[in-house]
Design a protein around this motif. Structure first.
Motif, mmCIF file in Angstrom:
data_model
loop_
_atom_site.group_PDB
_atom_site.id
_atom_site.type_symbol
_atom_site.label_atom_id
_atom_site.label_comp_id
_atom_site.label_asym_id
_atom_site.label_seq_id
_atom_site.Cartn_x
_atom_site.Cartn_y
_atom_site.Cartn_z
ATOM 1 N N SER A 1 -2.016 109.053 -15.005
ATOM 2 C CA SER A 1 -2.582 108.916 -13.661
ATOM 3 C C SER A 1 -1.566 108.321 -12.697
ATOM 4 C CB SER A 1 -3.849 108.050 -13.703
ATOM 5 O OG SER A 1 -4.905 108.721 -14.359
ATOM 6 N N VAL A 2 -0.746 107.386 -13.184
ATOM 7 C CA VAL A 2 0.331 106.840 -12.365
ATOM 8 C C VAL A 2 1.255 107.960 -11.900
ATOM 9 C CG1 VAL A 2 2.413 105.407 -12.408
ATOM 10 C CG2 VAL A 2 0.282 104.545 -13.396
ATOM 11 N N TYR A 3 1.603 108.838 -12.818
ATOM 12 C CA TYR A 3 2.487 109.963 -12.505
ATOM 13 C C TYR A 3 1.872 110.860 -11.426
ATOM 14 C CZ TYR A 3 5.593 113.951 -13.434
ATOM 15 O OH TYR A 3 6.503 114.978 -13.329
ATOM 16 N N CYS A 4 0.582 111.123 -11.531
ATOM 17 C CA CYS A 4 -0.087 111.950 -10.517
ATOM 18 C C CYS A 4 -0.058 111.298 -9.142
ATOM 19 C CB CYS A 4 -1.523 112.244 -10.946
ATOM 20 S SG CYS A 4 -1.677 113.337 -12.373
ATOM 21 N N PHE A 5 -0.324 109.984 -9.088
ATOM 22 C CA PHE A 5 -0.214 109.284 -7.809
ATOM 23 C C PHE A 5 1.208 109.384 -7.262
ATOM 24 C CE2 PHE A 5 -4.225 106.784 -8.433
ATOM 25 C CZ PHE A 5 -4.716 106.887 -7.138
ATOM 26 N N ASP A 6 2.201 109.170 -8.124
ATOM 27 C CA ASP A 6 3.598 109.265 -7.691
ATOM 28 C C ASP A 6 3.907 110.636 -7.095
ATOM 29 O OD1 ASP A 6 4.580 106.737 -8.208
ATOM 30 O OD2 ASP A 6 5.402 107.230 -10.174
ATOM 31 N N VAL A 7 3.437 111.688 -7.776
ATOM 32 C CA VAL A 7 3.705 113.050 -7.321
ATOM 33 C C VAL A 7 3.071 113.289 -5.952
ATOM 34 C CG1 VAL A 7 3.214 115.491 -7.776
ATOM 35 C CG2 VAL A 7 4.056 114.016 -9.624
ATOM 36 N N LEU A 8 1.827 112.833 -5.769
ATOM 37 C CA LEU A 8 1.147 113.042 -4.485
ATOM 38 C C LEU A 8 1.814 112.233 -3.375
ATOM 39 C CD1 LEU A 8 -1.112 114.353 -2.884
ATOM 40 C CD2 LEU A 8 -2.622 112.472 -3.588
ATOM 41 N N ILE A 9 2.171 110.990 -3.654
ATOM 42 C CA ILE A 9 2.832 110.163 -2.638
ATOM 43 C C ILE A 9 4.186 110.761 -2.272
ATOM 44 C CG2 ILE A 9 3.878 107.901 -2.223
ATOM 45 C CD1 ILE A 9 1.585 106.729 -3.964
ATOM 46 N N ASN A 10 4.925 111.250 -3.264
ATOM 47 C CA ASN A 10 6.216 111.882 -3.006
ATOM 48 C C ASN A 10 6.077 113.134 -2.144
ATOM 49 O OD1 ASN A 10 8.206 114.216 -4.250
ATOM 50 N ND2 ASN A 10 9.270 112.263 -3.945
ATOM 51 N N HIS A 11 4.950 113.815 -2.263
ATOM 52 C CA HIS A 11 4.712 114.993 -1.420
ATOM 53 C C HIS A 11 4.732 114.615 0.061
ATOM 54 C CE1 HIS A 11 2.824 118.663 0.122
ATOM 55 N NE2 HIS A 11 1.950 117.881 0.740
ATOM 56 N N PHE A 12 4.155 113.454 0.392
ATOM 57 C CA PHE A 12 4.118 113.006 1.779
ATOM 58 C C PHE A 12 5.373 112.221 2.171
ATOM 59 C CE2 PHE A 12 -0.429 113.481 0.738
ATOM 60 C CZ PHE A 12 -0.830 114.286 1.793
ATOM 61 N N ASN A 13 5.957 111.570 1.196
ATOM 62 C CA ASN A 13 7.138 110.730 1.448
ATOM 63 C C ASN A 13 8.196 111.037 0.388
ATOM 64 O OD1 ASN A 13 9.040 108.774 1.982
ATOM 65 N ND2 ASN A 13 7.805 107.073 1.175
ATOM 66 N N PRO A 14 9.065 112.003 0.657
ATOM 67 C CA PRO A 14 10.053 112.421 -0.346
ATOM 68 C C PRO A 14 10.982 111.306 -0.815
ATOM 69 C CG PRO A 14 9.895 114.043 1.407
ATOM 70 C CD PRO A 14 9.105 112.844 1.867
ATOM 71 N N LYS A 15 11.054 110.195 -0.065
ATOM 72 C CA LYS A 15 11.889 109.076 -0.505
ATOM 73 C C LYS A 15 11.239 108.271 -1.618
ATOM 74 C CE LYS A 15 14.298 108.488 3.915
ATOM 75 N NZ LYS A 15 14.620 107.545 5.017
ATOM 76 N N HIS A 16 9.941 108.474 -1.810
ATOM 77 C CA HIS A 16 9.244 107.764 -2.888
ATOM 78 C C HIS A 16 9.732 108.279 -4.236
ATOM 79 C CE1 HIS A 16 5.973 105.718 -4.993
ATOM 80 N NE2 HIS A 16 5.837 106.825 -5.695
ATOM 81 N N ILE A 17 10.114 107.368 -5.091
ATOM 82 C CA ILE A 17 10.665 107.738 -6.399
ATOM 83 C C ILE A 17 9.523 107.947 -7.394
ATOM 84 C CG2 ILE A 17 12.092 106.993 -8.334
ATOM 85 C CD1 ILE A 17 13.746 105.384 -6.313
ATOM 86 N N ILE A 18 9.529 109.091 -8.050
ATOM 87 C CA ILE A 18 8.535 109.384 -9.078
ATOM 88 C C ILE A 18 8.971 108.728 -10.381
ATOM 89 C CG2 ILE A 18 7.413 111.211 -10.421
ATOM 90 C CD1 ILE A 18 7.819 113.066 -8.025
ATOM 91 N N THR A 19 8.097 107.888 -10.915
ATOM 92 C CA THR A 19 8.404 107.200 -12.167
ATOM 93 C C THR A 19 8.649 108.212 -13.272
ATOM 94 O OG1 THR A 19 6.971 105.362 -11.508
ATOM 95 C CG2 THR A 19 7.588 105.497 -13.840
ATOM 96 N N ARG A 20 9.703 108.007 -14.020
ATOM 97 C CA ARG A 20 10.007 108.923 -15.119
ATOM 98 C C ARG A 20 8.878 108.876 -16.148
ATOM 99 N NH1 ARG A 20 15.509 108.824 -18.856
ATOM 100 N NH2 ARG A 20 14.967 110.632 -20.169
#
Length: 210
Positions: A21-40
């Motif tokens: 679920s953390v990964y899904c949040f990261d992916v969605l946030i990165n969609h709006f803010n490409p500078k947001h780093i997606i946790t490996r």
């Protein structure tokens, strides 16, 4: 919830974990803010049928739910369906940036698929159900994840009636028609995090020694 078609495998084991679920949040946030780093991802990349569900945390209203019944590598599947369920569920407008803090994200890995003897050969609160039926010359399919019927307070017949309507059946639901339904039952491993859980989880991860 909506699903893409496919032939699911029978799989089992405790695989679902909070970091999905953390990964899904990261992916969605990165969609709006490409500078947001997606946790490996630190979870396995085995192949499963899967669904991603977005809900408002406060009242549990559905905001988007799409998945696949085809086996798909978990990491690729979550990356795809985190966005598909958030932005392209035809029942809802796309989730926007301001909403993210109000949401929870659930990941369901589908397991233990079995062909049912009939449309009542399943248990509320235990099985998800996928039905296939013929209507006006077309084959229709529809599914509910295992938690849906119990959360709605439905018995089996109410769930089937609702699922038929969800799948596009518009005539009277009769026992005779229900006996023509082809039903597959399944179970799921599910994990769910609110945005508050997500921020706590990522803070803890950031403090871990690398």
């Amino acid at each position: 919830m909506q699903a893409t078609s496919g032939q699911p495998a029978a799989v089992s084991g405790e695989v679902a974990c909070e970091s999905m679920s953390v990964y899904c949040f990261d992916v969605l946030i990165n969609h709006f803010n490409p500078k947001h780093i997606i946790t490996r991802p630190d979870f396995p990349n085995d192949s499963y049928p899967l669904f991603v569900t977005w809900q408002f945390t406060k009242d549990q209203r559905l905001r988007g739910c799409i998945g696949t019944f085809s086996d798909m590598p978990i990491q690729n599947g979550l990356r795809d369906y985190a966005l598909t369920s958030a932005l392209r569920d035809s029942r809802f407008s796309p989730i926007d940036w301001e909403e993210i803090k109000l949401l929870s994200c659930a990941v369901s890995l589908l397991t233990n698929f079995e062909s049912a003897r009939d449309y009542l050969d399943w248990e509320v609160g235990i099985h998800g159900i996928r039905i296939e039926f013929e209507f006006r010359g077309r084959t229709k399919t529809s599914t509910y994840l295992p938690e849906v019927a119990s959360e709605q307070g439905w018995d089996k017949m109410q769930a089937i009636s609702s699922l038929l309507k969800k799948g596009g059946y518009m005539d009277e639901v009769t026992p005779e028609f229900c006996r023509t339904i082809r039903l597959t039952r399944y179970r799921s491993e599910k994990v769910k995090l609110s945005y508050a859980d997500y921020t706590h989880f990522t803070t803890v991860l950031a403090k871990r020694p690398r």
